[in-house]
Design an enzyme around this catalytic site. Sequence first.
Site, PDB file in Angstrom:
ATOM      1  CG  ASN A   1       9.037  11.693   0.455  1.00  0.00           C
ATOM      2  OD1 ASN A   1       9.828  10.763   0.456  1.00  0.00           O
ATOM      3  ND2 ASN A   1       8.283  11.970  -0.597  1.00  0.00           N
ATOM      4  CB  THR A   2      13.543  10.332   1.707  1.00  0.00           C
ATOM      5  OG1 THR A   2      13.247  10.889   0.425  1.00  0.00           O
ATOM      6  CG2 THR A   2      13.054   8.900   1.769  1.00  0.00           C
TER       7      THR A   2
ATOM      8  CE  LYS B   1       5.715  10.149   1.342  1.00  0.00           C
ATOM      9  NZ  LYS B   1       5.972   8.898   0.579  1.00  0.00           N
TER      10      LYS B   1
ATOM     11  CG  ASN C   1       5.838  12.530  -4.184  1.00  0.00           C
ATOM     12  OD1 ASN C   1       6.431  13.378  -3.533  1.00  0.00           O
ATOM     13  ND2 ASN C   1       6.441  11.435  -4.632  1.00  0.00           N
ATOM     14  CG  PHE C   2       2.625  18.530  -2.561  1.00  0.00           C
ATOM     15  CD1 PHE C   2       2.492  18.848  -3.908  1.00  0.00           C
ATOM     16  CD2 PHE C   2       1.492  18.560  -1.764  1.00  0.00           C
ATOM     17  CE1 PHE C   2       1.261  19.186  -4.445  1.00  0.00           C
ATOM     18  CE2 PHE C   2       0.252  18.903  -2.293  1.00  0.00           C
ATOM     19  CZ  PHE C   2       0.137  19.221  -3.639  1.00  0.00           C
ATOM     20  CB  SER C   3       7.525  15.339   0.014  1.00  0.00           C
ATOM     21  OG  SER C   3       6.673  14.226  -0.216  1.00  0.00           O
ATOM     22  CB  CYS C   4       9.991  13.137  -4.827  1.00  0.00           C
ATOM     23  SG  CYS C   4      11.346  12.123  -5.464  1.00  0.00           S
TER      24      CYS C   4
ATOM     25  CE  LYS D   1       9.138   3.917  -7.918  1.00  0.00           C
ATOM     26  NZ  LYS D   1      10.198   3.170  -8.625  1.00  0.00           N
TER      27      LYS D   1
ATOM     28  CG  ASN E   1      15.272   6.582  -2.707  1.00  0.00           C
ATOM     29  OD1 ASN E   1      14.844   7.028  -3.763  1.00  0.00           O
ATOM     30  ND2 ASN E   1      14.805   6.976  -1.520  1.00  0.00           N
TER      31      ASN E   1
END
Length: 427
Positions: free
Chosen positions: A256-257, A229, A188-191, A93, A129
């Site tokens: 990503n989502t 990402k 993580n470039f995408s949350c 995570k 989420n």
Amino acid sequence: MASLHLTKVGLGHTNRNSFADLAITRHAPPPARSTRVGFKVSASSSQTEPDLSVCVNGIHMPNPFVIGSGPPGTNYTVMKRAFDEGWGAVIAKTVSLDAAKVINVTPRYARLRAGANGSAKGQIIGWENIELISDRPLETMLKEFTQLKKEYPDRILIASIMEEYKKADWEELIDRVEQTGIDAIEVNFSCPHGMPERKMGMAIGQDCALLEEVCGWINAKATVPVWAKMTPNITDITMPARLALSTGCEGISAINTIQSVMGISLDTLRPEPCVEGYSTPGGYSCKAVRPIALAKVMNIAKMMNSEFNMKDYSLSGIGGVETGGDAAEFILLGANTVQVCTGVMMHGYGLVKKLGAELKDFMNKHNFKTIEDFRGASLPYFTTHTDLVRRQQEAIQQRKAVKKGLGSDKDWTGDGFVKETESMVSN
């Protein structure tokens, strides 16, 4: 199965992407830095069944199935379980320097079922989420990374990282996670939710100038392979992917989502997931997103094939994978690995056994022996609508020519009489 011999590739201070026996010609030379660590693999006997192992950016995995960053990689216990069940790699995570700023709420998930709004029945096809990155102290996560690599030295552990728009913070975070012995980094470039005001996650992934600058910081510091990402919440996903590769990243993860609102309760008139009567847009996943994910992966793979030497880079497909067939679709579009997060949350860590068995069944059906035998095999069959029209017009003309039959009575022959008759039948 062939026995596999894994050997750490020696370190040096040449180009950051130099691996033993892996000559790499870059599309755009990345910043010089220490060699990134990988593994070298060799097989000692012939395969009697399909071989699921893959070698990505110099890293060997026993299969292409990767735990996607999220709850399934949130602590030592669950990551250990993933390794024990046989997952090819685990992406933990996402971590940042200051976990104290991360405060999650409950409930933070909502499901979409096939059927009427609010139905408690029907197959789950969508999952939203509003969960943030890891709320555990970074020191705790780093200790657990170290322990996992000590207990599973030949298994692949990837750190997912995210920080604010501060060069020194990115450099510190990279240095600290690398000291644990992790094998690679996913950025993580995408949350799609949480802390955009701090220029974190999707706020960087949607801003190509910002992404290019941050990737430059990251790739000047990192000594292990870096995957960027991508967010699907952008008009053209190939633009940030291209910049990430050009500035030195070895791989792309997508997608990503998808930013979403799961729904509104027709009883309470409040949005879901509902926290004290309120909600916020979140990230959408599960099988309903797979067609969107496949399109994004296809576009990235075509870009990588045309502008980069794809053998030197990697692509990790994400989005709605619950079966071996789902995984095969991503691989057919060029993915080296396939990530699963929501699928594990719904079906458990044992899902990897089902994925492996079903992927082998697919490979046996087509007589594929390795993943590379069919990776990217479906990409050539995507074209433009204009080209589809041209192809169909040509095919129609060819069919008409076959059905045209004889020009005159003099063209009849004795030997081909039946076929000649059939050529002039309309039904």
